[in-house]
Design a protein around this motif. Sequence first.
Motif, PDB file in Angstrom:
ATOM      1  N   ASN A 164     -38.637  91.197 -13.799  1.00 37.95           N
ATOM      2  CA  ASN A 164     -39.249  90.981 -12.745  1.00 37.95           C
ATOM      3  C   ASN A 164     -38.546  89.951 -11.729  1.00 37.95           C
ATOM      4  O   ASN A 164     -37.785  89.118 -11.872  1.00 37.95           O
ATOM      5  CB  ASN A 164     -40.784  90.404 -13.149  1.00 37.95           C
ATOM      6  N   SER A 165     -39.182  89.986 -10.627  1.00 38.11           N
ATOM      7  CA  SER A 165     -38.415  89.048  -9.369  1.00 38.11           C
ATOM      8  C   SER A 165     -39.461  88.571  -8.611  1.00 38.11           C
ATOM      9  O   SER A 165     -40.626  89.207  -8.396  1.00 38.11           O
ATOM     10  CB  SER A 165     -37.679  89.946  -8.550  1.00 38.11           C
ATOM     11  N   ASP A 166     -39.468  87.343  -8.298  1.00 40.38           N
ATOM     12  CA  ASP A 166     -40.392  86.790  -7.202  1.00 40.38           C
ATOM     13  C   ASP A 166     -40.051  86.913  -5.810  1.00 40.38           C
ATOM     14  O   ASP A 166     -40.502  86.458  -4.917  1.00 40.38           O
ATOM     15  CB  ASP A 166     -40.637  85.140  -7.604  1.00 40.38           C
ATOM     16  N   GLY A 167     -38.745  87.518  -5.592  1.00 37.28           N
ATOM     17  CA  GLY A 167     -38.356  87.918  -4.272  1.00 37.28           C
ATOM     18  C   GLY A 167     -37.233  87.226  -4.018  1.00 37.28           C
ATOM     19  O   GLY A 167     -36.776  85.965  -4.566  1.00 37.28           O
ATOM     20  N   SER A 197     -31.819  82.890  -0.664  1.00 40.60           N
ATOM     21  CA  SER A 197     -32.347  82.281  -1.965  1.00 40.60           C
ATOM     22  C   SER A 197     -33.028  83.252  -2.848  1.00 40.60           C
ATOM     23  O   SER A 197     -33.367  84.544  -2.573  1.00 40.60           O
ATOM     24  CB  SER A 197     -33.649  81.243  -1.630  1.00 40.60           C
ATOM     25  N   VAL A 198     -33.041  83.113  -4.131  1.00 40.38           N
ATOM     26  CA  VAL A 198     -33.429  84.094  -5.148  1.00 40.38           C
ATOM     27  C   VAL A 198     -34.271  83.616  -6.128  1.00 40.38           C
ATOM     28  O   VAL A 198     -34.110  82.210  -6.633  1.00 40.38           O
ATOM     29  CB  VAL A 198     -32.104  84.866  -5.852  1.00 40.38           C
ATOM     30  N   SER A 199     -35.537  84.079  -6.635  1.00 39.84           N
ATOM     31  CA  SER A 199     -36.298  83.695  -7.556  1.00 39.84           C
ATOM     32  C   SER A 199     -36.547  84.750  -8.502  1.00 39.84           C
ATOM     33  O   SER A 199     -37.027  85.768  -8.002  1.00 39.84           O
ATOM     34  CB  SER A 199     -37.750  83.061  -6.755  1.00 39.84           C
ATOM     35  N   LEU A 200     -36.474  84.583  -9.856  1.00 37.85           N
ATOM     36  CA  LEU A 200     -36.561  85.620 -10.954  1.00 37.85           C
ATOM     37  C   LEU A 200     -37.497  85.264 -11.915  1.00 37.85           C
ATOM     38  O   LEU A 200     -37.734  83.901 -12.060  1.00 37.85           O
ATOM     39  CB  LEU A 200     -35.249  85.859 -11.539  1.00 37.85           C
ATOM     40  N   ILE A 201     -37.964  86.310 -12.721  1.00 37.62           N
ATOM     41  CA  ILE A 201     -38.696  85.786 -13.584  1.00 37.62           C
ATOM     42  C   ILE A 201     -38.342  86.651 -14.874  1.00 37.62           C
ATOM     43  O   ILE A 201     -37.804  87.974 -14.867  1.00 37.62           O
ATOM     44  CB  ILE A 201     -40.354  86.647 -13.303  1.00 37.62           C
ATOM     45  N   ALA A 202     -38.172  85.980 -15.892  1.00 37.70           N
ATOM     46  CA  ALA A 202     -37.738  86.620 -17.370  1.00 37.70           C
ATOM     47  C   ALA A 202     -38.839  86.556 -18.263  1.00 37.70           C
ATOM     48  O   ALA A 202     -39.829  85.581 -18.159  1.00 37.70           O
ATOM     49  CB  ALA A 202     -36.807  85.780 -17.758  1.00 37.70           C
ATOM     50  N   GLY A 203     -38.943  87.245 -19.448  1.00 33.73           N
ATOM     51  CA  GLY A 203     -40.001  87.199 -20.213  1.00 33.73           C
ATOM     52  C   GLY A 203     -41.333  88.159 -19.875  1.00 33.73           C
ATOM     53  O   GLY A 203     -41.080  88.487 -18.978  1.00 33.73           O
ATOM     54  N   ARG A 204     -41.880  87.989 -20.767  1.00 33.83           N
ATOM     55  CA  ARG A 204     -43.340  88.784 -20.659  1.00 33.83           C
ATOM     56  C   ARG A 204     -44.603  87.939 -20.977  1.00 33.83           C
ATOM     57  O   ARG A 204     -44.496  87.053 -21.899  1.00 33.83           O
ATOM     58  CB  ARG A 204     -43.361  90.092 -21.472  1.00 33.83           C
TER      59      ARG A 204
END
Length: 457
Positions: A164-167, A197-204
């Motif tokens: 997933n990504s936060d944008g 800028s980059v914001s990412l999401i890892a895991g569930r």
Amino acid sequence: MNAQALTSAAAHTFADPQARLDALAELSQRLLAACRERGASQAEVSCSEDAGLSVNVRMGEVETVESTRDRGIGVTVYFGQRKGTASTADLREESLEATVAQACAIARYTEDDPASGLADAELMAPGAREFDTWHPWHIDADRAIELALASEAAGRAFDARIENSDGTSVGTGASLAVYANSHGFLGRERSTQHSLSVSLIAGRGDAMQRDGWYTLGVDAEDLESAVSVGRTAAERTVARLAPRQIATGDYPILFAAESARSLIGHLIGAVSGGALYRRASFLLDSAGQKLFPEWFSIRENPFLPRALRSTAYDGEGVATRESMLVDGGVLQRYVLGSYSARKLGLTTTGNAGGVHNLLVAANAGDFASLVRQMGRGLLVTELMGQGVNAVTGDYSRGAAGFWVENGEIQYPVDGITIAGNLRKMFESIEAVGNDVDLRSHVRTGSILVGKMTVAGE
């Protein structure tokens, strides 16, 4: 006042910035004349125009594209020691005249303030200077979107656990500003700033972790590549997976460079004039006192080329100067504009509007060497909350980072609180690294504090 010259190019992104500055300068002189005609003994005018473009994408889709165009005109008048201020963004003749009238009306109904008035005339900056801060980025929305998508894609492709990504955002902005006052001072400035800028999401689920990275500069040529920013964001995000708790106790704390500058920010807040004359600072009457180790120093340099806060004059037209804020661990001076200086019986330090390019001297090597020097303790990469008492210096903030053992990073940590007192923390600084973060006007490397209380499990 004829505003046609100012409005005719308003839809364009500063095709001729010098002509725009000339127009703003002419407007400032007309407004000053209008203030004098209404009986003001002193007056000052600030004119600014900003233009920019920003795009945001998320999960491979464009979310927003925004083009901005802003302006502001501020008028401040003094009738003796009575002050009035009014502002507008409307350049029509009647609006400008009404703004001057409103400022004068406010001043006539305020009480005398012995500290009010322009900065002393002899302190005005002698002339204009350029610091290589004007580098427009001629990028259109399509190209900005391409960069944002490429950066996010590079981050998402880095590790399968990033689902997933936060944008991701790309932004560019240009600013023009004129400040003029009735001492005869007229200053012009222009600057640009660009970012990705980059914001990412890892895991569930409950195991999700978020982190990111950004690059920023006055010249787009100085930015990290889109792919590099995405990959760095991914590395930081994946590294935070499967965090553990640590036992409550007193440990050394290594503030990573991007977190370390907040410590310097707390110092600046405590030695700024507004906090001092309101007696709302834990560093009252501290000028000349030793607050840091003897090797520690902070220098203010307003004249750095291509820096974020370079300027020849402050918000009152006072000439800025290169000087030490901390030398030999001793606080050399406060951070003052003319109003706070008068309230304290002192002289302005040329800091109306804030500080300009603080350089924290390093006494140690790179980030890895600081981790080794700490040996065992907590590396802080993120701070949360606002738990700082400006009056007492008590410090308590949520934090996340990594546990270090035997000079090596072992595992991520979150859900903890770090606490102490800023005066004691300043005294306990053991090292400042040379891994300087240039994405701020506070240029510092990582900072190692000898001991703080960590509330864990």
